[in-house]
Scaffold this motif. Sequence first.
Motif, short mmCIF file in Angstrom:
data_model
loop_
_atom_site.label_atom_id
_atom_site.label_comp_id
_atom_site.label_asym_id
_atom_site.label_seq_id
_atom_site.Cartn_x
_atom_site.Cartn_y
_atom_site.Cartn_z
N ASP A 51 -20.06 -12.99 2.07
CA ASP A 51 -19.88 -13.66 0.79
C ASP A 51 -18.41 -13.93 0.50
OD1 ASP A 51 -22.46 -14.02 -0.28
OD2 ASP A 51 -22.61 -11.85 -0.57
N VAL A 53 -18.25 -16.85 -5.30
CA VAL A 53 -19.30 -17.82 -5.54
C VAL A 53 -18.98 -18.64 -6.78
CG1 VAL A 53 -21.75 -18.13 -6.02
CG2 VAL A 53 -21.00 -16.31 -4.47
N LEU A 112 -23.15 -23.83 -7.35
CA LEU A 112 -24.37 -23.30 -6.75
C LEU A 112 -25.59 -23.83 -7.48
CD1 LEU A 112 -25.95 -21.34 -4.90
CD2 LEU A 112 -25.50 -19.55 -6.61
N LEU A 168 -28.43 -19.89 1.65
CA LEU A 168 -27.74 -19.04 0.68
C LEU A 168 -27.29 -17.73 1.29
CD1 LEU A 168 -30.15 -19.46 -2.39
CD2 LEU A 168 -28.04 -20.73 -1.88
N GLU A 213 -25.05 -15.35 -3.19
CA GLU A 213 -25.52 -16.58 -3.83
C GLU A 213 -26.98 -16.44 -4.25
OE1 GLU A 213 -22.91 -20.12 -1.74
OE2 GLU A 213 -24.55 -19.21 -0.60
#
Length: 364
Positions: free
Chosen positions: A299, A302, A307, A337, A341
């Motif tokens: 990750d 984000v 998104l 994803l 996310e």
Amino acid sequence: MRRLLIAAGGGGDAITTAMVHAALYGEDTPALVLTYAWERLVVDPVPGPRSPADFTGTERVGELLHLVTPRSAPVPPAGSLLPRLAAALKPALGILDPYTGSTGMARQIAEAAAYCGADRVDIVDVGGDVVADGSEPTLRSPLGDALAVAACRRAGLPTAVHVAGPGLDSEVPEADLLPRLGEPAFTLTAGHARCVDAVFDWHPSEASALLVAAARGVRGVCGTRDAAVPVVLGPASARVYRLPLERVLEINRLARALEGVEGLAEAESACRSVCGFSEVARERFRAARGFGGAVGSADAVVDAGALYERFAAWERRTAALGIEYVTTRRFAEELALSPGELALLRGRLKGRAAPPLWRLNVGR
């Protein structure tokens, strides 16, 4: 005494088997579910099923019978969610080893029956490919189910076969299955699904997720990943059909061909002869080309707005196909994803939850 059940297809079938066990005997009745450690490439990057030797920390309770516990772990690079399922489900879980063929599996089943003090077996399959005849053009994974049927025949214990949610695995269409199944034995309810409520927060099984949604009363067109035709949740989707083992053997040509088979390679050969393909070979092909693996990467930070915009555009395209509900796995894979996310998006979509499915804004 424990009830003895067999999750015929591996992966999510253990979840469905826990629900069927709750409906048949009550969720607190002691039980052992024998299941394959065959969880497909989304969980296990190594193609094909795993044997007990591919795990550490199993509990050996007989010469052939190994129980999976929450302390068990797959030996890398293999992956498995069975230890986590062992912590989440009330029935104990034992490993079926298809590398021993139907003959070795029959010995495992007989040993499990003696361990449980059980005088009968319940086979459970979600979707219905256990009653495929091998000629269906959409059939993808018949081997595990057929091996379980052949092994139970050889074990000689009275056996009933339960088909839950005909067509929900997107293999044999419901319309083709219903004439083979007869009248339903019972219908699963939200109460029967309670024992698996928390599993779908982390387990990718789609057929079992659709079954739970149907048991909770969800009806409509559902989109799963890697399926050409959406699944329609309707009146039969939460029903369970019970067939005698001999009736299933009359229909399932592969199960008859697997009687007396002594190893997985020989079983693969029988599958090629009857069905025209080997699903293990298909997994090897997909694994070699990087298909089907877990989608999450490491990750980064984000961007929540971006998104959700990605999801909204995907949702419009998907809803335009007439799809009303989707599985977590479908949008997680199609949007690639990461875990972070996915967690963020699930939180944003809470108002769309039709557990364990997600409702799309159709017509937006």
